[in-house]
Design a protein around this motif. Structure first.
Motif, PDB file in Angstrom:
ATOM      1  N   TYR A 321     161.238  63.389  -2.224  1.00  0.00           N
ATOM      2  CA  TYR A 321     160.073  62.858  -1.516  1.00  0.00           C
ATOM      3  C   TYR A 321     159.882  61.407  -1.925  1.00  0.00           C
ATOM      4  N   TYR A 323     157.138  58.078  -1.329  1.00  0.00           N
ATOM      5  CA  TYR A 323     155.974  57.385  -0.770  1.00  0.00           C
ATOM      6  C   TYR A 323     156.208  55.900  -0.960  1.00  0.00           C
ATOM      7  N   TRP A 347     155.406  55.533   5.503  1.00  0.00           N
ATOM      8  CA  TRP A 347     154.681  55.776   4.257  1.00  0.00           C
ATOM      9  C   TRP A 347     155.254  56.989   3.533  1.00  0.00           C
ATOM     10  N   HIS A 348     155.620  58.011   4.290  1.00  0.00           N
ATOM     11  CA  HIS A 348     156.096  59.254   3.700  1.00  0.00           C
ATOM     12  C   HIS A 348     157.462  59.622   4.285  1.00  0.00           C
ATOM     13  N   SER A 349     158.369  60.045   3.425  1.00  0.00           N
ATOM     14  CA  SER A 349     159.677  60.532   3.875  1.00  0.00           C
ATOM     15  C   SER A 349     160.213  61.500   2.831  1.00  0.00           C
ATOM     16  N   GLY A 371     158.179  59.969   8.208  1.00  0.00           N
ATOM     17  CA  GLY A 371     156.793  59.967   8.649  1.00  0.00           C
ATOM     18  C   GLY A 371     156.467  58.841   9.603  1.00  0.00           C
TER      19      GLY A 371
END
Length: 441
Positions: A321, A323, A347-349, A371
């Motif tokens: 993960y 951020y 922002w998120h992946s 994201g």
């Protein structure tokens, strides 16, 4: 033939042992022909461009300890890359006829010397040289070549529970062109690095770690001189990078959980003149630009596990993960872009990879998530990109035939037929299949 993608890859390696040392060599060849991803414009998909690539390299390495205190490492490499691009208006009336051929060469040599004063303290001096050349059959092409010299001086302290490394890298770059095109100015830069690791509990494989790096990145010859892509006015990229984190590993041979590995890192980067590529109306032609100041804050988490059941079943997994908050602080007067998330950075992946092995069979499942993001630093609704995910599956079988080892793989990619775009207006493939046959000689 039209509409068919073909690729061939061949690799070969040689390895040998000598007294207190080793040597190895590798040769690699890859050739492909494929269609470039097309853009969706006014509900019509344009995808008639084609590209041919040929890549080959040979490299070798020699390593030897002449005594308990002194060791030598020598590396060498030659690489040749050929690219043929075709946009044919006979297949798509909206295209301008373009047929380009690019050839790149690289020679790389490295000599590293390591001296150990005692079992705790060592120092090294390394010298690298790299030569790059780019040719193309284009009108008034500059035919650039580059000489890069890297000089590194480093020292390390290595105790049972504490490790410290520090280095200074000198980078010297000189570009030359054969036409009246302006070349990149010669650059000289000194950059330091400090890396530390601490094991607070002696009997537990838990490490705290951190580093500071000052990074200097020159634009590549492709960034500067590729037609429709290059930007001779690009500036070098300067980065101050700070990182803190920890690693934890547990190994066990008597239970079904054989290994567990956890990594977490938090980082902060300040990048001056960040080099980014932005897509145009053609997937082959991108625009290279500098972004004056980018500040990046992020967290990376990785969790890995290895399981074994009986003598035949083996499972391993990897969960990750990220951020990342990457903001553009170039122009305070531009209220639309100042402080905005830079283009195509979510922002998120994250990802999840699961593998299972049973005797000569292998099963793999891969999940990738990206994201929400924006396609420019102006984070407005019209520039918003939806999140996307894909699930891929593969099944492989190893077997032998006439004293040769084979591996046959079936891949099913995007198994849920997710409709998504990595780059705006360029839809990615739905469910697709691939067969791969590997031969080991």
């Amino acid at each position: 033939p039209d509409g068919v993608n073909i690729s061939i890859r061949v690799e070969s390696g040689l390895y040998g042992k000598i007294n207190k040392g080793e040597w190895k060599g590798k040769a690699y060849f890859y050739h492909s022909e494929r269609g470039l991803p097309g853009a969706m414009v006014r509900n019509k998909l344009f995808h008639e461009d084609r590209q041919w690539d040929t890549n080959l390299f040979i490299q070798s390495s020699f390593k030897k300890h002449f005594s308990d205190k002194y060791g030598l490492l020598v590396n060498g490499k030659y690489a040749y890359d050929y690219l043929h691009y075709l946009a044919d208006p006979n297949k798509d009336a909206s295209l301008m006829y373009v047929e380009n051929h690019y050839r790149q060469q690289e020679i790389y040599l490295s000599v590293a010397n390591l001296y150990s004063f005692n079992k705790y303290w060592s120092a090294s001096i390394a010298l690298d040289y790299q030569w790059n050349k780019l040719d193309a059959d284009l009108y008034k092409f500059p035919y650039p070549n580059r000489h890069t010299t890297l000089v590194s001086i480093a020292s390390a302290l290595n105790f049972e529970q504490f490790k410290l490394q520090a280095s200074v890298l000198g980078t010297f770059v000189s570009d030359h062109v054969r036409t009246d095109t302006m070349s990149m100015e010669n650059k000289k830069q000194i950059t330091p690095t400090v890396v530390a690791s601490w094991k607070p509990i002696r009997k537990t494989n838990f490490h705290l770690r951190g580093f500071y790096k000052n990074i200097f990145r020159m634009p590549t010859l492709n960034d500067l001189y590729y037609t429709f892509i290059g930007n001779i006015k690009l500036k070098p990229e300067y980065t101050n990078q700070y990182n803190v984190g920890f690693t934890y590993q547990k190994l066990s041979s008597g239970t079904w959980l054989q290994a567990l590995n956890v990594q977490l890192d938090a980082y902060y980067n300040e990048v001056e003149n960040k080099i980014i590529a932005t897509p145009t109306n053609n997937f082959f032609r991108w625009t290279m630009i500098n972004m004056g100041l980018v500040k990046i804050k992020g967290v990376d988490v990785v969790l890995q596990g290895l399981w074994k059941f009986g003598n035949d079943w083996v499972f391993d997994s990897r969960l990750s993960y990220t951020y990342q908050k990457a903001q553009d602080f170039t122009d305070k007067s531009d209220k639309d872009t100042y402080g905005g998330q830079i283009s195509y950075i979510p922002w998120h992946s994250g990802s999840a990879i699961l593998n299972a092995g049973y005797k000569s069979w292998e099963l793999n499942y891969s999940f990738i998530y990206t994201g929400e993001r924006y396609d420019v630093s102006a984070n407005t609704p019209e520039n918003y990109r939806l999140p996307w995910y894909t699930s891929d599956f593969s099944l492989a079988k190893k077997f032998s035939w006439r004293k040769y080892d084979f591996k046959l793989t079936l891949e099913v990619n995007n198994i849920f037929n997710q409709q998504y775009e990595v780059v705006r207006s360029y839809p990615m493939p739905g469910t697709n299949f691939k067969f791969i046959l590997n031969l080991t000689i």
